[in-house]
Design a protein around this motif. Structure first.
Motif, PDB file in Angstrom:
ATOM      1  N   ASP A  96       0.814  -1.216   0.000  1.00 55.97           N
ATOM      2  CA  ASP A  96       0.000   0.000   0.000  1.00 55.97           C
ATOM      3  C   ASP A  96       0.847   1.266   0.000  1.00 55.97           C
ATOM      4  O   ASP A  96       0.494   2.257  -0.650  1.00 55.97           O
ATOM      5  N   ALA A 149      -8.541  -3.332  -0.142  1.00 61.60           N
ATOM      6  CA  ALA A 149      -8.145  -4.664   0.326  1.00 61.60           C
ATOM      7  C   ALA A 149      -9.394  -5.526   0.462  1.00 61.60           C
ATOM      8  O   ALA A 149     -10.458  -5.045   0.860  1.00 61.60           O
ATOM      9  N   ASN A 150      -9.271  -6.801   0.103  1.00 60.41           N
ATOM     10  CA  ASN A 150     -10.414  -7.719   0.177  1.00 60.41           C
ATOM     11  C   ASN A 150     -10.023  -8.968   0.955  1.00 60.41           C
ATOM     12  O   ASN A 150      -8.901  -9.471   0.830  1.00 60.41           O
ATOM     13  N   THR A 151     -10.958  -9.463   1.742  1.00 62.25           N
ATOM     14  CA  THR A 151     -10.698 -10.643   2.565  1.00 62.25           C
ATOM     15  C   THR A 151     -10.871 -11.913   1.743  1.00 62.25           C
ATOM     16  O   THR A 151     -11.451 -11.908   0.653  1.00 62.25           O
ATOM     17  N   GLU A 152     -10.410 -13.012   2.297  1.00 66.25           N
ATOM     18  CA  GLU A 152     -10.580 -14.306   1.633  1.00 66.25           C
ATOM     19  C   GLU A 152     -12.061 -14.661   1.514  1.00 66.25           C
ATOM     20  O   GLU A 152     -12.496 -15.235   0.509  1.00 66.25           O
ATOM     21  N   TYR A 193      -8.939  -9.005  -8.587  1.00 65.42           N
ATOM     22  CA  TYR A 193      -8.380  -8.353  -7.401  1.00 65.42           C
ATOM     23  C   TYR A 193      -7.623  -9.331  -6.507  1.00 65.42           C
ATOM     24  O   TYR A 193      -6.881  -8.918  -5.617  1.00 65.42           O
ATOM     25  N   ALA A 194      -7.796 -10.630  -6.742  1.00 63.41           N
ATOM     26  CA  ALA A 194      -7.052 -11.616  -5.961  1.00 63.41           C
ATOM     27  C   ALA A 194      -5.550 -11.484  -6.197  1.00 63.41           C
ATOM     28  O   ALA A 194      -4.741 -11.807  -5.319  1.00 63.41           O
ATOM     29  N   ASN A 225      -3.985  -8.693  -6.420  1.00 64.09           N
ATOM     30  CA  ASN A 225      -3.521  -7.647  -5.495  1.00 64.09           C
ATOM     31  C   ASN A 225      -3.230  -8.228  -4.124  1.00 64.09           C
ATOM     32  O   ASN A 225      -2.250  -7.865  -3.470  1.00 64.09           O
ATOM     33  N   GLU A 226      -4.119  -9.109  -3.676  1.00 65.45           N
ATOM     34  CA  GLU A 226      -3.932  -9.689  -2.343  1.00 65.45           C
ATOM     35  C   GLU A 226      -2.713 -10.598  -2.309  1.00 65.45           C
ATOM     36  O   GLU A 226      -2.000 -10.641  -1.299  1.00 65.45           O
ATOM     37  N   ARG A 273       0.095  -8.179  -2.183  1.00 67.13           N
ATOM     38  CA  ARG A 273       0.142  -7.545  -0.858  1.00 67.13           C
ATOM     39  C   ARG A 273       0.807  -8.483   0.150  1.00 67.13           C
ATOM     40  O   ARG A 273       1.624  -8.063   0.966  1.00 67.13           O
ATOM     41  N   GLY A 274       0.450  -9.771   0.079  1.00 66.65           N
ATOM     42  CA  GLY A 274       1.028 -10.750   0.998  1.00 66.65           C
ATOM     43  C   GLY A 274       2.488 -11.040   0.709  1.00 66.65           C
ATOM     44  O   GLY A 274       3.310 -11.141   1.625  1.00 66.65           O
ATOM     45  N   TRP A 331      -3.608 -19.338  -3.502  1.00 67.72           N
ATOM     46  CA  TRP A 331      -4.529 -18.211  -3.559  1.00 67.72           C
ATOM     47  C   TRP A 331      -4.938 -17.911  -5.004  1.00 67.72           C
ATOM     48  O   TRP A 331      -6.110 -17.723  -5.320  1.00 67.72           O
TER      49      TRP A 331
END
Length: 436
Positions: A127, A140-143, A341-342, A344-345, A348-349, A363
């Motif tokens: 970010d 940000a999006n959760t699982e 968008y997955a 991005n996560e 991000r991780g 993922w």
């Protein structure tokens, strides 16, 4: 009468003063813009990924060989000093055009500073990088969010087994045979170009060269060479699906990167002499506009179900593929869009070191519905380009929302093309797309 003459003289005097002030500001900005270009070219001597394109004068290129050690501190100092100059102009000028240019270059210089730090090994979170490199922060999006989206695909996919496997099985039916890839791509590009030139008067000398490559982390790339010419490269490492022919034809070509770079060169560099446009630094807010518009350009050129129909009626027969199931495939693709968008996560991780590459593969295969090979290729992209991935999905949504909020909806295609063309022809910052 004397009072009228005096008043008229006063007005003329004030206008003359205003013009002189603006001329002085413009001259100062142009001088700073040349220094901005010189700085970008200097950084590019060391960072091989920094420059995406340059078509300005050779006189601005570094004349001295690069130093043995990356001059991080001096480059950061130069960027900060330049940014202070542009910030001052933006804060004091009454000229909207000068203010727009100053603000745009200033945001580009913020990205210069962050990229200099990244190249020297000073890393930060996904970010933080995104905010400084691309002028925005992706949601940000959760699982659980992705689990819900994936579940919606269940009823649209034939067969049995896990959703990601079933999607891959459906998609595999529409893999373009290797000996048909060139024919299919050239046909898709020709159609995308025909639809684009019906809307925009492109330079008569515009052209592109199409090449097929391997061993790259990306699926396609436009190398803009200036003078309205591009080299478009398509990566054939992995199987290419029928929808990707139109996607890449639009994204890399028409009305995507090729058209974006051409219109900027013509309208701003050639017609107005804005030297800063001749330099395209890849890791900058400009890339969010470039990638977002290139992705949104697919539905601008092929609105509604036109991509599906062109694939069914033209591209699939050219590829020698059966058209049965194509409607189900495009329905699944439309639902899969939000799953982009997955990536991005995963980035991000990985950047935050909160997940391993093995977890990122899980993922991406589970929530982005990639094949394992595709997930590995995506991770190699993230390792090289880091937070850049947000430009494709969040950038597309910002462009889409901006154009549609301005009336460029599917029911008004002419307005959509008009607003899209404006976006491709001006210095636009991500912040400009989300102003209330």
């Amino acid at each position: 009468m004397n009072k009228i003459i005096f008043l008229a003289g006063t007005i003329v005097f004030l206008l003359s003063c205003t013009q002189k002030k603006e001329n002085k500001e413009a001259a100062e900005l142009n001088q700073l813009a040349e220094k901005y270009v010189r700085l970008g070219l200097a950084i590019g001597q060391y960072d091989g990924d920094f420059l995406d394109a340059y078509y300005g004068p050779d006189s601005l290129k570094p004349s001295a060989p690069k130093a043995a050690v990356f001059p991080k501190d001096s480059l950061l100092k130069a960027a900060a000093e330049l940014k202070a100059g542009f910030t001052s102009i933006a804060a004091t000028t009454a000229n909207d055009t000068l203010r727009t240019r100053a603000n745009w270059i200033s945001s580009q210089l913020t990205a210069f500073e962050r990229r200099i730090k990244i190249f020297s090994g000073q890393l930060s979170s996904f970010d933080e990088e995104a905010a400084e490199l691309f002028g925005t922060k992706a949601p940000a999006n959760t699982e659980d969010y992705f689990k819900t989206l994936v579940a919606k695909l269940d009823s649209t996919l034939p067969g049995s087994g896990t959703i990601d496997k079933r999607f891959q099985q459906l998609a595999s039916k529409f893999t373009i045979p290797k000996d048909k890839v060139d024919t299919v791509f050239k046909t898709a590009i020709a159609e995308a170009r025909k639809r684009t030139i019906a809307q925009y008067p492109l330079p008569a000398s515009e052209s592109f060269t199409l090449e097929y490559v391997t061993g790259e982390p990306w699926s396609g790339y436009n190398w803009y060479k200036g003078n309205y010419n591009s080299v478009i490269q398509i990566n054939i490492d992995q199987p290419i699906l029928i929808d990707r022919a139109i996607d890449l034809a639009c994204h890399e070509g028409y009305p995507g990167h090729h058209v974006y770079n051409m219109l900027l060169e013509k309208n701003l560099y050639r017609d107005k002499g804005w030297i800063e446009i001749s330099l395209y630094p890849l890791f900058s807010p400009q890339s969010l506009i470039a990638e977002g518009s290139a992705n949104y350009g697919i539905q601008v050129a092929f609105p509604g179900d036109e991509q599906q129909l062109f694939s069914k009626n033209v591209l699939l027969p050219l590829a020698g593929l059966d058209t049965n199931g194509i409607a189900a495939y495009f329905t699944a693709l439309s639902l899969k869009t939000r799953l982009n968008y997955a990536r991005n996560e995963a980035a991000r991780g990985l950047l935050g070191k909160t997940i391993t590459e093995a977890e990122a593969i899980r993922w991406l295969t589970t929530y982005a519905l990639m094949s394992e090979e595709g997930a590995k290729k995506s991770i190699s992209f993230i390792n090289k380009y880091r937070s850049y991935v947000l430009n494709y999905n969040y950038g597309q949504d910002l462009v889409k929302n901006y154009i549609e909020a301005g009336g460029g909806t599917s029911s008004n295609p002419a307005k959509r093309w008009q607003l899209f063309g404006w976006l491709l022809s001006n210095e636009v910052r991500p912040a400009d797309l989300i102003k209330k």
